[in-house]
Write a protein that holds these residues in place. Structure first.
Motif, PDB file in Angstrom:
ATOM      1  N   VAL A 164      -0.169  23.321   0.502  1.00  0.00           N
ATOM      2  CA  VAL A 164       0.496  22.019   0.676  1.00  0.00           C
ATOM      3  C   VAL A 164      -0.550  20.916   0.822  1.00  0.00           C
ATOM      4  O   VAL A 164      -0.550  19.929   0.083  1.00  0.00           O
ATOM      5  N   GLU A 196       2.616  18.507 -19.481  1.00  0.00           N
ATOM      6  CA  GLU A 196       2.308  19.058 -18.160  1.00  0.00           C
ATOM      7  C   GLU A 196       0.796  18.971 -17.940  1.00  0.00           C
ATOM      8  O   GLU A 196       0.028  19.514 -18.737  1.00  0.00           O
ATOM      9  N   LEU A 237      -1.152  20.595 -16.120  1.00  0.00           N
ATOM     10  CA  LEU A 237      -1.813  21.897 -16.028  1.00  0.00           C
ATOM     11  C   LEU A 237      -1.363  22.835 -17.147  1.00  0.00           C
ATOM     12  O   LEU A 237      -1.604  24.035 -17.097  1.00  0.00           O
ATOM     13  N   GLU A 269      -2.492  19.694  -2.169  1.00  0.00           N
ATOM     14  CA  GLU A 269      -1.843  18.817  -3.151  1.00  0.00           C
ATOM     15  C   GLU A 269      -2.027  17.338  -2.820  1.00  0.00           C
ATOM     16  O   GLU A 269      -1.569  16.473  -3.558  1.00  0.00           O
ATOM     17  N   ILE A 285       2.199  14.632  -1.479  1.00  0.00           N
ATOM     18  CA  ILE A 285       3.009  15.849  -1.359  1.00  0.00           C
ATOM     19  C   ILE A 285       3.077  16.306   0.098  1.00  0.00           C
ATOM     20  O   ILE A 285       4.130  16.730   0.581  1.00  0.00           O
ATOM     21  N   PRO A 295      -3.185  15.687 -12.741  1.00  0.00           N
ATOM     22  CA  PRO A 295      -2.082  16.346 -12.022  1.00  0.00           C
ATOM     23  C   PRO A 295      -1.697  15.621 -10.741  1.00  0.00           C
ATOM     24  O   PRO A 295      -0.665  15.894 -10.161  1.00  0.00           O
ATOM     25  N   LEU A 296      -2.528  14.670 -10.321  1.00  0.00           N
ATOM     26  CA  LEU A 296      -2.238  13.939  -9.086  1.00  0.00           C
ATOM     27  C   LEU A 296      -1.444  12.673  -9.380  1.00  0.00           C
ATOM     28  O   LEU A 296      -0.455  12.379  -8.717  1.00  0.00           O
ATOM     29  N   ALA A 323       3.245   7.881 -20.542  1.00  0.00           N
ATOM     30  CA  ALA A 323       3.394   8.967 -19.560  1.00  0.00           C
ATOM     31  C   ALA A 323       4.479   8.665 -18.526  1.00  0.00           C
ATOM     32  O   ALA A 323       4.803   9.516 -17.708  1.00  0.00           O
ATOM     33  N   LEU A 353      -5.770  25.516  -8.776  1.00  0.00           N
ATOM     34  CA  LEU A 353      -5.065  24.431  -9.466  1.00  0.00           C
ATOM     35  C   LEU A 353      -4.554  23.339  -8.535  1.00  0.00           C
ATOM     36  O   LEU A 353      -3.527  22.694  -8.789  1.00  0.00           O
ATOM     37  N   MET A 354      -5.271  23.144  -7.437  1.00  0.00           N
ATOM     38  CA  MET A 354      -4.835  22.136  -6.467  1.00  0.00           C
ATOM     39  C   MET A 354      -5.108  20.721  -6.972  1.00  0.00           C
ATOM     40  O   MET A 354      -6.149  20.446  -7.552  1.00  0.00           O
ATOM     41  N   ALA A 355      -4.182  19.839  -6.659  1.00  0.00           N
ATOM     42  CA  ALA A 355      -4.270  18.475  -7.183  1.00  0.00           C
ATOM     43  C   ALA A 355      -5.367  17.650  -6.509  1.00  0.00           C
ATOM     44  O   ALA A 355      -5.659  16.549  -6.937  1.00  0.00           O
TER      45      ALA A 355
END
Lengths: 581, 581
Positions: B402, B52, B54, B405, B409, B85-86, B538, B173-175
């Protein structure tokens, strides 16, 4: 793989850009292929694996199977399939009800819906009758719930129609939208629920497919004697097997709830616990008791399809005896019940009704709401909060749009590391940390975390032993893939070891073929490797065949086990060297 | 790959669960590896590729390069890296500023931040000085914008500190959150912007890394004469090349805007048009004129790092002459300007300021807001609406969560098929349909749609010919990967063909090695194949090396071309057989 024998059936191809409908003959080599397997063949051939799931290159396929034309218990299911907006891979989801039979009577094995309307506000009914197959403007039904929709369509086209439709969730292209199919009683409650296929239907501008009851296609049975002999034995097997003759008819799928809870494998409180302290309140026994007490329309158990001997379904009434849902199933009782800390059957039935009405997969929805509660945004056990969240989805509020995309996206937006997903799709009501066989199934099926591909929950083996399930799940997945390709209900696999051979014998009788039982293994493998190949092209790799990280690390009470099957087992799971031939 | 020679430098390893900090010696074999290449080596060895992003298994690495210890123009950049994370793959993002130099003076080549605090509300400053390296409670700085944060930290630790930090976006924690690094003047405007690395930093509970200016580590230069001779020629090359001596210093990266617009390759109106009718209003000329007119703090061009001869940066003042951002770059002028239909430089500067303050990647943010406007939720050209949307992100409202992200997304939630992304990351200000070389770079780099991996925009070849760019982009990607590994600014690649040889000569002088120019090709390939291997593990496959579907089909005015390079070119792009040796 060419198969001999058979009769002529058709594919109906509908181009939504040109509004063109053509009938094509099903290639003779695919005459014994239906449902899941036929969907795999069509998508592999016609859909670029990397396409946008909601774009014009994806195709929605509806298919029945080679037994749908004759009246055999537990056959005649309908499958929907497409590239999934939820998993990004190939998806097939099947259901009971009467749509499969109605299509067969129109001489149709599969519908292929391709392209999309140029005006994105256009929406249509696809009407199929003996005399006219047409696209009918459906603006008046826009954003209508499935219950009202099917009533209106029955009034318009006759109540004997079979209907596949979507609710507002599908129209809003949500990844947890399913396709609702009507049952014998006209309930839109038989769901091709998983994988967001309702959104694909929505993207094609189709609100409903109505198949009228005027079809007169009749399959010529090649060897009636051979067929009848096999059918007779098949019926006897179902009537004599304990699970199909007593277990399912008496308590339905819910019968197993207390056992699963004692086993510590009933997902409860957002997959935090395996035993639900109120399991008895949502058990099959309690369900039966309540239905009898309320004197609802149906008997405690009910058949979703004509001719079904298993009758695992039920009709759940409210306090006044009025029907709420048909049927309240194990998966929903868990995901919208124990998983949310909710134990009142009326509440769960209402959640189920709302999901059905909006056209939502109750598994994905329940898992998502559980995750949202787990983040502290609502209290476990608060049924009103849960209902309001489902309503947010159905209304398409901003929160609803997020929740409507399912667990994985909800986790990403709200920053949870506890999305219970494989390949983006939520795990169903069989907790993989306590049921190692389900861990194998969820991780390795091409379908994402879809329990129906091989349920190992009832198998009498050590459910906590991580080393004994690989071969079992693999063999069962192949067997189920074959059953799914013939349109057979998976419950029939519990009716004893003679069933597969009898199924092949019935096919031989009907189509004039002469296969032996290993025919099922051959098509099962063919189906799965076809799906695997599609997925590989779509970008799904071994890295996606795995349990979510939190399940590998967070001990699951009461056994406090984790998902501990070594990854290398999954990595080589579908290696062709596993098969002897 | 073992390299001879060198001196001792360290890795600082910080365990956020145990709050344990240890210094380890950099393995001698990696002495010439820094930045991107070192990050690749560390992540490949230490981070499970399927973890993961994050979660606790991911690691955030900050690294400088083997030239950071000496004062060389355009070297000493700092890189951040982690599993993104993106994109879900490996990510490295580098920036100028002084952090790279400050780390070097503390004898540190890389920081590895691993695990995460058990209490998710804990947040820390990692303070690095000669005498004490410690984690300091940072609750008082929670959700603080980067501008106020660095002021407070300069007051506390001295204004000569180098600071890497995150804003609210990273904490949430925004991508699309990046890591802000301070420049020579203390502006937190040098961004390791792409790939959501700010979110990884946030997930580790680190608000800022403060490196004090008391480091006294000095690299022993092995062959001073050889080094000095090469350095002299290197400086001359930069001073004499037109792009680095005139183009960049005069107009910065914005200088190219009118040309790109005329070429029809400037993403405008959510990637719907390639020419922006108001391109002159956001051009480098206009920018210079306005800065001079307002008599701001800096000269029109400015150096982001000590000793830089190129000086492509600028300090943009408001009407009163007060600094707003340093620097207003081409990418932001496009993504937050033409792509939103906005042409007022003050508006764009304010959008940039907001992104910097919240700690957002202005590329991903601009692309996302463009997509949101394209869906009809706000009007193109409405700068106030754009600012309010950035504020929604910074405040973490539901809509902000939203949008934060990123494009992919946001497109999924609001049902657009026009997310301009590769591997989940937005394409930057070089439209691939009109710049075929950029199409190749975006599709094939392991970094997602990251222009910095090989900008082909200024190359004098037919930008619309789909057949001539494969080899060019591949060679440039390898070269840039090497430069990125040595901590060199990519702009230096425009300073003429002697630069690579001189860089290797400087390394030989400093580290006592004796490599020839092909050393760069060797490490460049090693870096890229290391990244590719991580990505494969990955789950990133050939299916992810492609342009978005809408760019393959939607003609892009004025040339009305589509992304038409055949997919098979991308599929075999990194085949090792392309290399002669």
């Amino acid at each position: 793989m060419p198969f001999a024998g058979g009769d002529t059936v058709d594919i109906l191809r509908v181009n939504m850009k040109e509004k063109r409908i053509v009938r094509e003959e099903l290639p003779q080599g695919l005459i014994l292929y239906g449902n899941r397997g036929l969907i795999g063949k069509i998508l592999s051939k016609e859909v670029p694996a990397t396409c946008e799931p909601l774009g014009r290159h994806n195709k929605l396929v509806l298919a029945n199977g080679p037994l749908a034309s004759v009246s055999i218990s537990s056959s005649g299911r309908v499958s929907a399939g497409a590239k999934s907006p939820l998993t990004g891979g190939i998806k097939e989801a099947n259901s009971g009800g009467i749509v499969g039979f109605r299509l067969a009577r129109q001489g149709i094995r599969a519908l292929i819906i391709e392209e999309k309307p140029e005006n994105k506000d256009d929406v249509f009914i696809l009407r199929i009758s003996k005399d006219a197959t047409e696209l009918v403007d459906a603006k008046e039904y826009k954003m209508m719930g499935t219950h009202e929709l099917v009533q209106r369509l029955f009034e318009r086209y006759g109540e004997k129609c079979g209907i596949s439709c979507i609710g507002p969730a599908g129209e809003m292209l949500m990844a947890s939208a399913g396709i609702a199919n009507t049952d014998r009683d006209g309930n839109p409650s038989r769901f091709s629920g998983r994988g967001g296929l309702g959104a694909v239907m929505g993207s094609k501008g189709i609100k409903a497919i109505v198949i009228e009851n005027d079809g007169n296609h009749k399959l010529e049975i090649k060897n009636r004697e051979r067929y009848r002999a096999a059918l007779k034995d098949y019926i006897n097997e179902i009537r004599n097997a304990p699970q199909t003759s007593v277990g399912y008819p008496l308590y339905g799928t819910a019968g197993i709830i207390p056992t699963i809870s004692v086993m510590g494998a009933l997902p409860s409180y957002a997959f935090r616990k395996g035993s639900f302290e109120k399991a008895d309140e949502i058990s099959g026994e309690r369900l039966r008791e309540l239905i009898l007490e309320r004197g609802g329309e149906g008997t405690p158990t009910h058949a979703c399809m004509p001719g079904c001997l298993v009758r695992s379904s039920n009709i759940f009434p409210d306090k006044t005896g009025k029907k709420v849902v048909a049927s309240l199933e194990y998966e929903t009782l868990c995901l919208c019940g124990s998983n949310l800390g909710i134990s009142n059957l009326d509440d769960i039935a209402e959640l189920n009704y709302l999901c059905n009405d909006y056209g939502l997969d109750s598994i994905e929805t329940g898992a998502t709401i559980g995750l949202y509660m787990d983040l502290g945004f609502a209290d476990f056990g608060n049924a009103e909060a849960a209902k309001n969240l489902v309503k947010e989805i159905g209304k398409g509020t901003l929160l609803g749009k997020v929740l409507g995309e399912g667990s994985a996206i909800t986790a990403r937006i709200f920053k949870s590391l506890r999305a219970p997903v494989v390949k983006g799709q939520s795990i169903a009501a069989h907790e993989p940390r306590a049921l190692k066989g389900m861990s194998v199934t969820y991780a390795t099926t091409p379908m994402g975390a879809d329990h129906t591909t091989a349920v190992t929950t009832r198998v009498q083996k050590n459910q906590l032993d991580p080393n004994i399930w690989m071969e079992y799940s693999r063999d069962l997945q192949v067997k189920i893939a074959a059953f799914d390709t013939l349109g057979l209900c998976m419950f029939i696999t519990t009716a004893g070891p003679k069933i597969p051979g009898l199924v092949v014998e019935m096919l031989n009788g009907i189509y004039g073929t002469d296969y032996t039982t290993d025919f099922l293994e051959i098509i099962g493998k063919d189906v799965i490797y076809t799906e695997k190949e599609f997925n590989t092209k779509a970008g799904i790799s071994a890295a996606d065949d795995r349990m979510p990280e939190f399940m590998r690390e967070e001990p699951f009470p009461p056994h406090n086990t984790v998902a501990d099957i070594p990854q290398e087992h999954y990595d080589k799971f579908w290696d062709r060297s596993f098969w002897k031939q």
